[in-house]
Design a protein around this motif. Structure first.
Motif, PDB file in Angstrom:
ATOM      1  N   VAL A 303       0.840  -1.150   0.015  1.00 47.70           N
ATOM      2  CA  VAL A 303       0.092   0.188   0.072  1.00 47.70           C
ATOM      3  C   VAL A 303       0.837   1.105   0.003  1.00 47.70           C
ATOM      4  N   THR A 304       0.612   2.185  -0.891  1.00 46.49           N
ATOM      5  CA  THR A 304       1.413   3.731  -0.585  1.00 46.49           C
ATOM      6  C   THR A 304       0.693   4.471   0.434  1.00 46.49           C
ATOM      7  N   SER A 305       1.367   5.122   1.280  1.00 47.39           N
ATOM      8  CA  SER A 305       1.061   5.654   2.372  1.00 47.39           C
ATOM      9  C   SER A 305       1.700   7.111   2.365  1.00 47.39           C
ATOM     10  N   PHE A 306       0.980   8.160   2.911  1.00 52.24           N
ATOM     11  CA  PHE A 306       1.431   9.395   2.920  1.00 52.24           C
ATOM     12  C   PHE A 306       1.213  10.248   4.328  1.00 52.24           C
ATOM     13  N   THR A 307       2.140  10.847   4.362  1.00 54.80           N
ATOM     14  CA  THR A 307       2.127  11.996   6.042  1.00 54.80           C
ATOM     15  C   THR A 307       2.576  13.165   5.798  1.00 54.80           C
ATOM     16  N   VAL A 308       2.329  14.019   6.616  1.00 55.48           N
ATOM     17  CA  VAL A 308       2.908  15.325   6.641  1.00 55.48           C
ATOM     18  C   VAL A 308       3.919  15.596   8.114  1.00 55.48           C
ATOM     19  N   ARG A 309       4.979  16.041   7.467  1.00 54.83           N
ATOM     20  CA  ARG A 309       6.170  16.218   8.642  1.00 54.83           C
ATOM     21  C   ARG A 309       6.136  17.714   9.034  1.00 54.83           C
ATOM     22  N   PHE A 310       5.968  18.084  10.357  1.00 56.81           N
ATOM     23  CA  PHE A 310       6.066  19.333  10.839  1.00 56.81           C
ATOM     24  C   PHE A 310       7.644  19.780  11.468  1.00 56.81           C
ATOM     25  N   ASN A 331       4.712   1.465   1.186  1.00 57.63           N
ATOM     26  CA  ASN A 331       5.467   2.349   0.178  1.00 57.63           C
ATOM     27  C   ASN A 331       4.948   3.948   0.901  1.00 57.63           C
ATOM     28  N   HIS A 332       6.039   4.243   1.656  1.00 57.75           N
ATOM     29  CA  HIS A 332       5.660   5.668   2.307  1.00 57.75           C
ATOM     30  C   HIS A 332       6.277   6.716   2.008  1.00 57.75           C
ATOM     31  N   HIS A 333       5.739   8.027   1.963  1.00 58.89           N
ATOM     32  CA  HIS A 333       6.068   9.171   1.320  1.00 58.89           C
ATOM     33  C   HIS A 333       5.542  10.137   2.480  1.00 58.89           C
ATOM     34  N   GLU A 334       6.230  11.108   2.632  1.00 55.34           N
ATOM     35  CA  GLU A 334       6.090  12.463   3.245  1.00 55.34           C
ATOM     36  C   GLU A 334       6.154  13.728   2.791  1.00 55.34           C
ATOM     37  N   VAL A 335       5.510  14.561   3.247  1.00 58.64           N
ATOM     38  CA  VAL A 335       5.816  16.103   2.737  1.00 58.64           C
ATOM     39  C   VAL A 335       6.131  16.938   4.190  1.00 58.64           C
ATOM     40  N   THR A 336       7.208  17.906   4.205  1.00 54.95           N
ATOM     41  CA  THR A 336       7.336  18.680   5.350  1.00 54.95           C
ATOM     42  C   THR A 336       6.644  19.986   5.149  1.00 54.95           C
ATOM     43  N   ALA A 337       5.823  20.186   6.268  1.00 53.82           N
ATOM     44  CA  ALA A 337       4.935  21.461   6.166  1.00 53.82           C
ATOM     45  C   ALA A 337       5.968  22.562   6.826  1.00 53.82           C
ATOM     46  N   THR A 338       6.526  23.415   6.054  1.00 50.29           N
ATOM     47  CA  THR A 338       7.399  24.671   6.572  1.00 50.29           C
ATOM     48  C   THR A 338       6.502  25.766   6.655  1.00 50.29           C
ATOM     49  N   PHE A 343       2.401  29.474   4.277  1.00 47.13           N
ATOM     50  CA  PHE A 343       1.984  30.939   4.073  1.00 47.13           C
ATOM     51  C   PHE A 343       1.822  31.023   2.786  1.00 47.13           C
ATOM     52  N   ASP A 344       2.222  30.272   1.861  1.00 49.73           N
ATOM     53  CA  ASP A 344       2.061  30.362   0.392  1.00 49.73           C
ATOM     54  C   ASP A 344       0.570  29.717   0.132  1.00 49.73           C
ATOM     55  N   LEU A 345       0.164  29.161   0.946  1.00 49.59           N
ATOM     56  CA  LEU A 345      -1.287  28.537   0.702  1.00 49.59           C
ATOM     57  C   LEU A 345      -2.452  29.377   1.256  1.00 49.59           C
ATOM     58  N   LEU A 346      -2.174  30.615   1.902  1.00 49.86           N
ATOM     59  CA  LEU A 346      -3.099  31.559   2.753  1.00 49.86           C
ATOM     60  C   LEU A 346      -4.101  32.073   1.714  1.00 49.86           C
ATOM     61  N   ASP A 347      -3.373  32.576   0.631  1.00 51.85           N
ATOM     62  CA  ASP A 347      -4.125  33.261  -0.299  1.00 51.85           C
ATOM     63  C   ASP A 347      -5.268  32.159  -1.203  1.00 51.85           C
ATOM     64  N   SER A 348      -4.939  30.976  -0.856  1.00 42.38           N
ATOM     65  CA  SER A 348      -5.617  29.868  -1.781  1.00 42.38           C
ATOM     66  C   SER A 348      -6.817  29.400  -0.959  1.00 42.38           C
ATOM     67  N   LEU A 349      -6.665  29.635   0.204  1.00 45.72           N
ATOM     68  CA  LEU A 349      -7.683  28.962   1.088  1.00 45.72           C
ATOM     69  C   LEU A 349      -9.287  29.415   1.004  1.00 45.72           C
ATOM     70  N   PRO A 350      -9.261  30.490   0.714  1.00 46.81           N
ATOM     71  CA  PRO A 350     -10.640  31.117   0.593  1.00 46.81           C
ATOM     72  C   PRO A 350     -11.160  30.681  -0.853  1.00 46.81           C
ATOM     73  N   ALA A 351     -10.265  30.275  -1.991  1.00 49.15           N
ATOM     74  CA  ALA A 351     -10.758  29.868  -3.049  1.00 49.15           C
ATOM     75  C   ALA A 351     -11.223  28.367  -2.904  1.00 49.15           C
ATOM     76  N   VAL A 352     -10.424  27.691  -1.880  1.00 50.64           N
ATOM     77  CA  VAL A 352     -10.762  26.250  -1.618  1.00 50.64           C
ATOM     78  C   VAL A 352     -12.143  25.945  -0.941  1.00 50.64           C
ATOM     79  N   TYR A 353     -11.960  26.884   0.122  1.00 56.67           N
ATOM     80  CA  TYR A 353     -13.101  26.637   0.908  1.00 56.67           C
ATOM     81  C   TYR A 353     -14.527  27.459   0.614  1.00 56.67           C
ATOM     82  N   ASP A 354     -14.474  28.693  -0.130  1.00 57.55           N
ATOM     83  CA  ASP A 354     -15.546  29.174  -0.621  1.00 57.55           C
ATOM     84  C   ASP A 354     -16.210  29.940   0.565  1.00 57.55           C
ATOM     85  N   GLU A 355     -16.683  29.259   1.754  1.00 58.16           N
ATOM     86  CA  GLU A 355     -16.948  29.995   2.972  1.00 58.16           C
ATOM     87  C   GLU A 355     -15.960  30.128   3.825  1.00 58.16           C
TER      88      GLU A 355
END
Length: 649
Positions: A303-310, A331-338, A343-355
């Motif tokens: 199985v392919t698994s995913f997680t976030v590293r802080f 089969n494990h993968h991770e992404v580091t949330a720096t 901050f690069d995602l902040l501007d996209s959050l309203p477009a993602v969530y609508d409310e």
């Protein structure tokens, strides 16, 4: 898994113009279904149904939508998955029904042909939202799944009914116009950080609640969104499910545990049915670990698994997840949330969530969804374990506060709650010995103020509502709204224990309006389907039939799930305090978010036309000087400001 959109023009419409409008609505949610588009336009009836397809089951054209039922009576646009549909398909074929393809959509329509919409819903287990045009009864029926995995917005504009998986689809209709915010929705948002159904942030738009349907007769259109809301009816009720489970419990713990394991094993197996590879989110917690372990037992390969590293050690569970993945052989993968990525995602959050949506864990959820989507279209998650099996740590805290409320007079609690930071420190030194042991060591002036605000209320429902309420609308908003909070207003079965009451409220409110909104919008923004076995309604029913000793036993929650994990991996790999899936908002607001926040709280912001600027500025000053930690409260306002700037200006 897809996105749906459309509208009803009760006086009919010109087909070519309607098709252009419908296409624009579908284009706005292309991210939910990037593989294909389908449009149905009937000028005489005034029905326009649009579909964006994410191809997962039956990748051929026989799975395309909009789709007609075998008899031609029904036409549907449908977002979601019916689990166990192959068994229902065989049942239909045994009754002589002829089916062209292998999609769950075709099976759902054939069931409607044979048994009607209501019966088909009762037989359909899964996550879904749909609009189905019934030519025979000249109506359109809208429905949403039992636990609220998939969203559906419905609005009334210019004598037309608009609908879609996301609000942006409704906004794409040329007659949507300039929207007005709903004051009741604003009040709910400042309390909880989300807008609970049936409200939406707009006055004339509702969200269909979980487990409900609403019928719209084409010759008798609703006069308003509120009038439409009054016609909503349930086809499944969580309250009834819980009441029946408590009234007819399993014989003993052993019987209950075997039933839970069997239902969960089936739920995982059902959710692995796809014509594309299926992976898993693995945080390292009990729920995702159990789902991944069962999934790996059933899978023919890794199985392919995913997680976030802080980077923040207090939030990071990636090392635990990696150790579990190594033990299970995924089969494990991770992404580091720096911080920079966040901050690069902040501007996209309203477009993602609508409310407006203020759960900071939306940021890492979006990051891990982006990581998974680079390789797969479908993942399983551990969502749903806390609500049905008593997993939230706040249950123990609330029970401790129930005891504290018996010792601390309510006037004294109210005085402590409103005391300045310095006074709170002095009070805390005096009260600390009187606090329950579970709360004593973790108590800070900020927490003492919140505890006092909770225990000043007269009963459990009011206290739990206070626990979830970061802002009191009457104090935070300029406009006065008569709002008591949904945690106080929601109807519940009689005879629930305190823990059952909290679990029921979380299952009916926090889960569909907070957790599932976060996961659906984040994952579908990148075209990723997330399936949650613990949210199978039969797993939920098994949980409510189980003894309390297998849910929350007074000391620890998710006892049954812990025992099932114990059978599969060493306890040392998972048995540790829960760390959550958040971001260090207090620190961010004093650091990299300070400049952005300052511009919002300065008094010149549009947000200060909605919120009380004096209150905002006072809390902002206290946060900056370190006398109080107002991070979550201030983030609520920032998230609202981002949404307002994106959608209302």
């Amino acid at each position: 898994m897809c996105g749906i959109a459309g509208y009803l023009a009760f006086q009919g419409f010109e087909p070519d113009s309607a098709r252009r409008t419908l296409k624009a609505m579908c284009d706005s949610i292309q991210h939910r279904g990037p593989d294909a588009e389908g449009l149905f336009v009937d000028g005489g009836s005034g029905v326009a149904l649009g579909h964006r397809r994410l191809s997962i089951v039956d990748l051929s054209e026989t799975g395309a939508q909009p789709m007609d039922s075998p008899s031609g009576r029904f036409t549907i646009v449908y977002n979601g998955e019916i689990y166990g549909f192959l068994e229902l398909r065989q049942q239909l074929m045994d009754l002589g029904v002829s089916l062209r393809g292998t999609s769950d959509t075709e099976v759902l329509l054939a069931a409607m042909d044979l048994w009607g919409v209501h019966k088909a819903l009762e037989l359909s287990h899964g996550m879904f939202a749909f609009a189905v045009y019934d030519r025979k009864q000249n109506r359109v029926v809208f429905a949403r799944d039992r636990l609220g995995k998939k969203p559906l917005y419905i609005g009334l504009k210019s004598s037309k009914l608009l609908f879609g998986s996301e609000l942006k689809a409704l906004r794409a209709h040329p007659e949507f116009g300039a929207p007005a915010a709903c004051p009741r929705a604003q009040a709910q948002y400042v309390r909880y950080g989300f807008v609970p159904a049936p409200l939406s942030i707009y006055r004339d738009v509702i969200k269909l609640p979980a487990g409900t349907l609403v019928e719209v007769q084409l010759d008798a259109p609703p006069t308003s969104a509120d009038a439409l809301s009054e016609r909503i009816e349930s086809f499944w009720d969580l309250r009834q499910c819980a009441a029946e489970g408590l009234a007819e419990p399993y014989e003993n713990e052993d019987h209950a545990l075997k039933a839970i394991e069997a239902e969960l094993g089936r739920a995982v197996q059902d959710r692995m049915v796809a014509d594309v590879p299926v992976g898993t989110f693995l945080s390292g917690g009990i729920d995702s670990t159990l789902i991944t372990a069962i999934m790996q037992e059933q899978a023919p390969s890794k199985v392919t698994s995913f997680t976030v590293r802080f980077e923040d050690k207090d939030l990071n569970e990636a090392d635990h997840a990696a150790a579990i993945a190594s033990y299970l052989g995924t089969n494990h993968h991770e992404v580091t949330a720096t911080p920079r990525m966040a901050f690069d995602l902040l501007d996209s959050l309203p477009a993602v969530y609508d409310e407006p949506f203020a759960d900071p864990s939306a940021i890492p959820t979006l990051l891990v969804s982006q990581l998974a989507q680079r390789q797969l279209k479908v993942v399983l998650s551990g969502d749903g374990g806390d609500e049905s099996f008593g997993g939230y740590e706040r249950y123990a805290r609330m029970l401790a506060m129930q005891k504290l409320a018996q010792k601390l007079p309510r006037p004294a609690a109210a005085a402590i709650a409103s005391a300045p930071g310095g006074v709170s420190k002095a009070i805390m030194s005096v009260l600390r010995p009187a606090l329950p042991g579970s709360m004593r060591e973790q108590m800070t002036p900020d927490r003492l103020s919140k505890v006092a605000d909770i225990v000043r209320h007269p009963d459990l429902r009011s206290r739990y509502n206070s626990m979830f309420s970061l802002w009191e609308p009457s104090a935070a908003l300029r406009a006065q709204v008569n709002d008591t909070g949904v945690y106080r207003a929601r109807d519940l079965p009689d005879g629930l224990s305190d823990t059952d009451t909290m679990m029921m409220l979380d299952s009916g409110i926090y889960l569909p309006e907070g957790i599932l909104v976060k996961v659906d919008r984040a994952s579908m923004s990148v075209g990723l389907e997330v399936r949650a076995p613990l949210l199978d309604d039969r797993v939920v029913a098994a949980a409510w039939r189980s003894p309390n000793t297998l849910r929350y036993n007074g000391k620890v929650g998710k006892v049954a799930l812990r025992q099932l994990v114990d059978k599969r991996i060493p306890k040392s790999l998972y048995d540790r305090p829960k760390q959550g899936f958040g971001v260090p908002m207090n620190e961010w607001l004093r650091g990299p978010l300070k400049e952005v926040a300052q511009s919002v709280f300065s008094g010149d912001s549009t947000v200060c036309e909605i919120f009380d600027p004096a209150l905002l500025q006072r809390r902002w000053r206290e946060h900056l000087d370190g006398s109080r930690n107002w991070g979550p409260h201030l983030w609520f306002v920032l998230a609202y400001s981002f949404w307002h700037r994106r959608w209302m200006q």
